[in-house]
Design an enzyme around this catalytic site. Structure first.
Site: not given
Ligand code: 4AZ
Length: 829
Positions: A632, A680, A776
């Site tokens: 993503h 992902d 992420s």
């Molecule tokens: C994000 O937006 C994201 N709490 C990554 C992990 C989590 C929430 C959002 C998990 O990249």
């Protein structure tokens, strides 16, 4: 007269025709006009003054030379100035490429000849119309010219005109021309009549079909190679025969290939292009690409498909009209670039059918996407009606590598399905799924929703017993979907609601002491397969090896296929581990401490991915040149291009990396679903491998064994420079770490619903410890007890907010993707 002449040299004023004596002497074989001047004879003596040589560097010569020098200088300066002006002009030139259909002019074969009177006349008319449109518009100041590149027949009748429009903005300085505005000016100039209720209107007197107007920003290089003098390997093919294969082959081992193949078929038919092999530099289409267009010019929105990698798998694509353009671009050939393909003229296919199914339950026939097994073109619409002979029978549809789910508000990416008035979205999978409709009469409609051609679809159909949907030997899933017993708990969601996988945690191997040491899961392999960990208790003792296992240096038996870089010494001397250097426990022990800031150097595989210079996502080092991250992070046109990305390795405080490399290639998983975040995962190849000298600061993390199950309750660590709180608007400057617990899959499913076997949950139920925006793609690292090696168990993927009680973080389950990773990084094996 002669005396005067002999005494003194004549002043210029004295020179008269009568004063000059000329003697004509005939010399045989010589042309009279070319005779040398004779010296005066008799009394006439040579003049001393005239004999005296004037020096070359006299004033007069100096002036002449100086003037010449100034002239040359002026010519050079002028040339340079002209080059500069023309260069800045082209930098500020904007190219638009488009087409429209003129309905009231019939196609003439002469239009195929660009030099013909007929072509030139129609081209001039269209150019004049376009000139008028733009010179009377708000962009008149910048409008330069329009050029008609092709006039072709098409299946809707009339003429399809392909053209370029050029604008020049003298001091654009990075400004871009609004594409929608340029297109809107053209469309708005078409006067349509509401009374006629047709899409055809008048464009300065030309009858133009409003629905056919397409206009996109184009590339200067395409402009030059489609209408300019540097047309390179461009070719035009006209195909008239239905049963023929027209070959399309070109290759080169050096230099460049910038080819445009224009394919035109007889009116009323379509073109099918079959690609047998492509050789390209695999760089995610940054330089090399093969693009197939549903037009004769490279109009972006008519692209049917784009290939960025070499392939030898036969793929075929079908146009929606009687024309197609194939562009092959390989500007810096290093080894070999080229294409081997052919195209055919094929009739249009209708995909609608009424099927009366058998009363014996079971799959009995197949339906498919149009032009199967070719990729099906956009804008398709298929309808099928199924009827069973008994009201107790319903219709079962078995989708091959595809699945349909209830349509969300967002819309569908890979086909939308209407089944008895309910809407569903399709998505590609790596397994088949069965959909049952408990009705004897079923209307199915498929509409293509992708802008590009899509992968071919095959669906088996048959009847099933509504009151007893599953055959005896199969396992019934909660939504009425059936799967064979053998396919339960295998990490594959066989059921629509994935209920076959929900109960997997209850199936534990029989931990009977008698079976320890036998080949199978209950060996000393670093996994606590039994609840009490009995299978791992006596692992330092000798266990006899069977022929499917072999004895290793610590006398533990392993299956041969386990001999790889996994931190386990599978070979007698552990040699298979020598060349692998994924992180061992030594430097890692001190990191198991609480707190938010991680100890410096504690997570040497952690990477920060910067997009256009700003931290955007995390990643993990898995080898000298490969990183693993989340798909993503690279979703979207700009994000999927590797050029703006840099990878920062060996970094603790943001901006202070020990090693930074541009990204050469981004491989997003082919099944990544941007709506569900399924699959992902993405691999990134660095442009520069990190140097051996940094191995204290940069270390790869180990990839888990394929299909490795995780144990709920196991403690792992999530790390990253993402936000510290959900409400923050920027990330942390210092690398953060948080201890999280792997969460039972059933609990995860009951929390979120849409959890697939490619996902796992980790967190603490109280909230608090979690990943957040900016983390992420980063690692969920779990330390293997057996050897202390760190395993990349998860990739930060998504979640409901950050650190909310009862909403753990969702991670990509890396063990699911081991074969996929090895496909691109075989050196990890
Ligand atoms: C994000 O937006 C994201 N709490 C990554 C992990 C989590 C929430 C959002 C998990 O990249």
């Amino acid at each position: 007269m002669d005396k005067e002449n002999s005494d003194a040299s004549p002043k210029p004023a004295d020179l008269k025709i009568s004063n000059i004596s000329i003697q004509v002497v005939s010399v045989p074989g010589r042309l009279p006009g070319r005779r040398p001047l004779r010296k005066p004879i008799g009394k006439a003596r040579p003049n001393k003054k005239s004999k005296k040589r004037t020096p070359f560097w006299n004033v007069q010569n100096k002036i002449i030379l100086f003037t010449l020098f100034l002239f040359i200088l002026a010519v050079i300066a002028w040339t340079l100035l002209w080059l500069y002006i023309s260069k800045t002009e082209s930098r500020d030139a904007f190219y638009f490429v488009g087409m429209f259909r003129i309905t009231n002019i019939e196609f003439l074969p002469e239009y195929r000849q660009k030099e013909s009177r007929e072509f030139l006349s129609v081209a001039r008319t269209v150019q004049q119309v376009v000139n008028l449109v733009y010179t009377t518009s708000a962009f008149s100041k910048f409008y330069k010219q329009s050029v008609v590149a092709d006039v072709s027949s098409n299946n809707k009748g009339g003429l399809l005109v392909h053209f370029w429009i050029v604008f020049v903005m003298p001091h654009a300085k990075g400004h871009i021309f609004c594409e929608d505005c340029v297109a809107a000016i053209l469309k708005d100039s078409i006067q349509t009549s509401i009374i006629n209720r047709t899409s055809v209107g008048s464009l300065q007197g030309l009858a133009v079909d409003m629905d056919s107007v397409v206009l996109n920003a184009g590339l200067r290089s395409d402009y030059s190679s489609t209408i300019g003098s540097d047309q390179g390997c461009s070719q035009y093919f006209y195909a008239e025969h239905l049963s023929l294969r027209y070959p399309l082959e070109i290759s080169a081992t050096s230099g460049q290939l910038m080819c445009h193949f224009k394919l035109v078929a007889i009116v009323g038919y379509l073109i099918r292009l079959s690609i047998e092999s492509i050789q390209l530099e695999a760089d995610n289409c940054v330089t090399d690409s093969l693009t197939i267009y549903d037009a004769l010019l490279p109009i972006r929105s008519t692209a049917l498909y784009r290939l960025c990698e070499p392939t030898r798998t036969l793929m075929s694509f079908v146009s929606t009209n009687n024309l197609m353009l194939v562009t092959l671009k390989s500007p810096y050939i290093r080894r070999l670039s080229g294409i081997r393909a052919y195209f055919e003229v094929i009739p249009e296919q209708k995909c609608q059918n009424t099927v009366l199914v058998n009363e014996i339950p079971g799959f009995e026939g197949k339906i498919s996407s149009p032009y199967y097994p070719s990729y099906y073109p956009p804008k398709c619409k298929c309808t099928w009606k199924f009827q069973t002979p008994l009201s107790s029978l319903g219709i079962a549809l078995k989708f091959h590598n595809y699945s349909i789910t209830r349509k969300s508000a967002k819309g569908c990416e890979h086909g939308w399905w209407e089944i008895n008035e309910h809407m569903y979205c399709g998505s590609y999978m790596d397994h088949q799924t069965i959909f049952r409709v408990p009705s004897p009469l079923v209307h199915v409609q498929l509409q293509c929703s992708s802008r590009l051609s899509d992968q071919p679809l095959l669906v088996e159909y048959g009847s099933y017993n509504i009151s007893q949907p599953c055959p005896l030997e199969s396992f019934r899933c909660s939504s009425g979907l059936c799967i064979p017993q053998a396919q339960r708990c295998d990490g594959v969601n066989d059921c629509f609601d994935e209920s076959d996988e929900l109960f997997c945690v209850t199936i534990k191997p029989a931990c009977d002491v008698a079976v320890f040491g036998q080949p199978g899961p209950l060996v000393c392999d670093g996994f606590r397969d039994c609840d009490n960990g009995q299978d791992e208790h006596n692992c330092t003792q000798s266990i006899p090896c069977t022929n499917r296992a072999f004895k290793c240096d610590n006398d533990i038996c392993f299956k041969k296929q386990n001999a790889r870089c996994d931190g386990i010494g599978d070979c007698p001397e552990g040699s298979e581990e020598d060349s692998c250097s994924c992180s061992r426990s030594s430097s890692a022990l001190h990191r198991i401490v609480g707190g938010a800031d991680s100890p410096e150097g504690a997570w040497p595989w952690q990477v920060s991915l910067h997009f256009v210079g700003s931290a955007y996502c995390g990643a993990s080092v898995i080898s000298r040149e490969w990183l693993l991250s989340a798909a993503h992070c690279f979703h979207g046109n700009r994000l999927s291009d590797p050029t703006p990305w840099t990878a920062h390795l060996g970094m603790y405080v943001q901006g202070n990396a020990k090693f930074v490399s541009p990204v050469r290639r981004i491989v997003v998983h082919e099944y990544y679903n941007s709506q569900t975040f399924d699959y992902d995962i993405a691999l990134l190849q660095l442009s520069i491998a990190w140097p051996e000298t940094l191995k204290q600061l940069i270390q790869p993390i180990c990839i888990p064994p394929a299909g490795q199950r995780v144990r709920s309750g196991e403690k792992c660590w999530v790390t990253g420079w993402g936000r510290k709180h959900e409400v923050d608007n920027k990330g942390s400057p210092v690398l953060q770490q948080a201890e999280v617990e792997l969460i039972d899959q059933t609990l995860c499913v009951s929390t979120y619903g849409i959890i697939t076997s490619r996902m796992l949950c980790a967190g603490v139920m109280s909230g608090k410890q979690d990943a957040c925006k900016g983390d992420s793609g980063g690692p969920l690292s779990c330390r293997r007890k057996s050897d202390g090696k760190w395993i990349l168990t998860g990739i930060v993927s998504w979640g409901h907010g950050c650190g909310r009680p009862n909403f753990p973080g969702v991670y990509t389950r890396v063990s699911y993707f081991v074969p996929w990773i090895h496909k691109y990084v075989p050196s990890l094996l």
